[in-house]
Enzyme design. Structure first.
Site, PDB file in Angstrom:
ATOM      1  N   ASP A 192      47.843  11.229  82.774  1.00 44.76           N
ATOM      2  CA  ASP A 192      48.778  11.487  83.874  1.00 44.76           C
ATOM      3  C   ASP A 192      48.758  12.994  84.128  1.00 44.76           C
ATOM      4  O   ASP A 192      49.260  13.776  83.325  1.00 44.76           O
ATOM      5  CB  ASP A 192      50.175  10.989  83.488  1.00 44.76           C
ATOM      6  CG  ASP A 192      51.173  11.116  84.642  1.00 44.76           C
ATOM      7  OD1 ASP A 192      50.993  12.013  85.488  1.00 44.76           O
ATOM      8  OD2 ASP A 192      52.146  10.335  84.679  1.00 44.76           O
ATOM      9  N   LYS A 217      54.961  14.255  93.852  1.00 40.79           N
ATOM     10  CA  LYS A 217      55.377  15.547  93.293  1.00 40.79           C
ATOM     11  C   LYS A 217      54.590  16.696  93.918  1.00 40.79           C
ATOM     12  O   LYS A 217      54.717  16.938  95.091  1.00 40.79           O
ATOM     13  CB  LYS A 217      55.250  15.508  91.768  1.00 40.79           C
ATOM     14  CG  LYS A 217      55.755  14.211  91.124  1.00 40.79           C
ATOM     15  CD  LYS A 217      57.235  13.969  91.358  1.00 40.79           C
ATOM     16  CE  LYS A 217      57.757  12.903  90.419  1.00 40.79           C
ATOM     17  NZ  LYS A 217      58.651  11.929  90.958  1.00 40.79           N
TER      18      LYS A 217
HETATM   19  C1  LIG Z   1      54.764  12.564  85.133  1.00 38.08           C
HETATM   20  C2  LIG Z   1      55.143  11.467  86.084  1.00 38.08           C
HETATM   21  N1  LIG Z   1      54.298  10.441  86.267  1.00 38.08           N
HETATM   22  C3  LIG Z   1      54.603   9.431  87.106  1.00 38.08           C
HETATM   23  C4  LIG Z   1      55.790   9.402  87.804  1.00 38.08           C
HETATM   24  C5  LIG Z   1      56.107   8.228  88.713  1.00 38.08           C
HETATM   25  O1  LIG Z   1      55.843   8.559  90.030  1.00 38.08           O
HETATM   26  P1  LIG Z   1      56.602   7.919  91.298  1.00 38.08           P
HETATM   27  O2  LIG Z   1      58.023   8.337  91.194  1.00 38.08           O
HETATM   28  O3  LIG Z   1      55.842   8.493  92.443  1.00 38.08           O
HETATM   29  O4  LIG Z   1      56.468   6.454  91.195  1.00 38.08           O
HETATM   30  C6  LIG Z   1      56.693  10.457  87.658  1.00 38.08           C
HETATM   31  C7  LIG Z   1      57.973  10.446  88.397  1.00 38.08           C
HETATM   32  O5  LIG Z   1      58.867  11.229  88.108  1.00 38.08           O
HETATM   33  C8  LIG Z   1      56.356  11.509  86.773  1.00 38.08           C
HETATM   34  O6  LIG Z   1      57.192  12.545  86.568  1.00 38.08           O
END
Ligand SMILES: Cc1ncc(COP(=O)(O)O)c(C=O)c1O
Length: 417
Positions: A192, A217
């Site tokens: 990630d 983000k």
């Molecule tokens: C590191 C990380 N990965 C994935 C996600 C999930 O993304 P989304 O909110 O676009 O579904 C988030 C959401 O805060 C995140 O901080």
């Protein structure tokens, strides 16, 4: 996808990628393609697009641009949210297999992993991702009974999930060492890369099989869309994940994807400013009376500093700090006037959040931890607001706000109080 000669630097790719062909009168931006279906019938030859849930030209410019940034040889796959992208990737773990995941990964990833594991019958091993030996021991456990040496990544029986830095504890994994250890054991690696963005680290270059993003983000960058993306090195794996996206229908709207590409054009300037601000805020917080601990990989005293300096080209713009209690942390989040008390991160505006306000956040995250998503406002305005909020919440004041001149003995005294 086009391969450029000469290769441009990422800052240029952000601006230049996925523009329409240069013909007189053409638009400089890709259009917003609004169509749910595309012309084609038997006898007309193969059409590149058929139905909008399977694939659409509305996604192509963004998917190609992000692939170029993450050094993926095939286009990325955009999803309706980061979590939809994560769920698609986690679906690759087979029944009876093992998922190794950081104990402080994004809590939505943890919940999604637990829920899928219970339903599909795989094991979840929770690890301290900063503890390389512990992760390698988990890799050994995961492969002890089923040492997969498959060359097809989709056939692996175990997956290592890497998040670095982690959300919200800012732990830094030894990303190259973990990917190498996983590869040696035939374990699929997914990273990630939301906090780092492809400007700070490109895990596919280190041998990761999969990169995921919450595009919501930094990539989109303006807190106006919810989107996710997956990047892979292997075309077969892309086909598998494309089928998963089409089958579950976890797709993105054309306009959101267009906005994400528009936002991504400015990623390098946004990140430069946000990182510089984050460094200053972290330094000032680490000298601030009333603050017990600051986590930011850019602080030389941070446990993840040396690793981050070796493997990333910047320290990112998320800072976490801890105060004495949930009440104090909540009072700070309520007292700020410029910072916005809200969840999420990566937008141009600075956000502050006490993470344990979410019941799903792991209990090992301190009750008094505040996560800062540092934006691109003037750093002195940000500091003045945060400093005043800490004073209001704790009754503590620094002698010269903004200078970082307080000695650490003040901090110890406060911690003992
Ligand atoms: C590191 C990380 N990965 C994935 C996600 C999930 O993304 P989304 O909110 O676009 O579904 C988030 C959401 O805060 C995140 O901080």
């Amino acid at each position: 996808m086009t391969t450029r000669e000469p290769a441009y630097s990422p800052e240029t790719v952000l601006v230049e990628a996925a523009r329409p062909p240069r013909v007189p009168g053409a638009s400089v931006n890709p259009p917003v393609e609004l169509s749910s279906t595309f012309i084609g019938t038997t006898g007309m030859g193969e059409a590149p697009f058929g139905y909008g849930r399977l694939d659409t030209p509305a996604w192509t410019p963004f998917e190609e641009a992000l692939a170029e940034l993450e050094h993926a040889p095939v286009p990325g796959l955009v999803f309706g949210s980061g979590l939809a992208a994560i769920a698609a990737v986690l679906s690759l773990v087979p029944a009876g297999g093992t998922l190794i995941i950081p104990r402080h990964a994004y809590q939505g990833s943890l919940q999604s992993a637990d829920e899928l594991a219970a339903r599909c019958g795989f094991t979840v091993l929770s690890v301290d991702i900063a503890d390389t030996e512990a992760v390698i021991a988990a890799l050994d456990t995961a492969t002890a009974t089923d040492p997969t040496t498959a060359t097809d990544p989709a056939a692996a029986s175990a997956m290592l999930w890497i998040e670095s830095p982690t959300n919200p504890m800012l732990e830094v994994a030894d990303v190259p060492a973990l990917i190498a250890a996983a590869r040696q054991r035939g374990v699929l690696t997914a990273c990630d890369n939301t906090f780092a963005t492809p400007l700070l680290q490109t895990p596919l270059d280190l041998g990761a099989d999969i990169v995921v993003h919450s595009v919501t983000k930094y990539l989109a960058g303006h807190s106006d869309v919810v989107l996710g993306a997956v990047l892979v090195g292997d075309p077969g794996l892309r086909e598998t994940l494309l089928a998963e996206r089409a089958m579950r229908g976890a797709i993105a709207g054309p306009f959101e994807v267009w906005l994400a590409l528009r936002g991504m054009r400015t990623l390098s300037v946004r990140l430069d400013r946000a990182q510089a601000n984050a460094q200053t805020i972290a330094e000032r917080l680490s000298e601030r009376v009333g603050v017990l601990e600051v986590r930011y990989p850019g602080l030389p005293t941070d446990p993840g500093h040396a690793r981050a300096a070796a493997q990333m080209s910047g320290f990112g713009a998320i800072v976490a700090f801890t105060v004495d209690s949930a009440q104090t942390a909540t009072a700070i989040a309520e007292a700020v006037r410029l910072w916005t008390p809200a969840t999420s991160l990566g937008g141009v505006e600075s956000l502050i959040e006490r993470r344990r306000r979410h019941a799903s956040e792991p209990e090992t995250v301190p009750e008094g931890l505040l996560r800062l998503s540092v934006g691109i406002e003037h750093v002195d305005d940000l500091w003045a607001d945060l400093d005043a909020a800490i004073t209001a919440a704790t009754g503590t004041k620094v002698a010269s706000p903004g200078t970082g001149a307080e000695s650490s003995s003040h901090r110890d005294a406060q911690a003992n109080a």
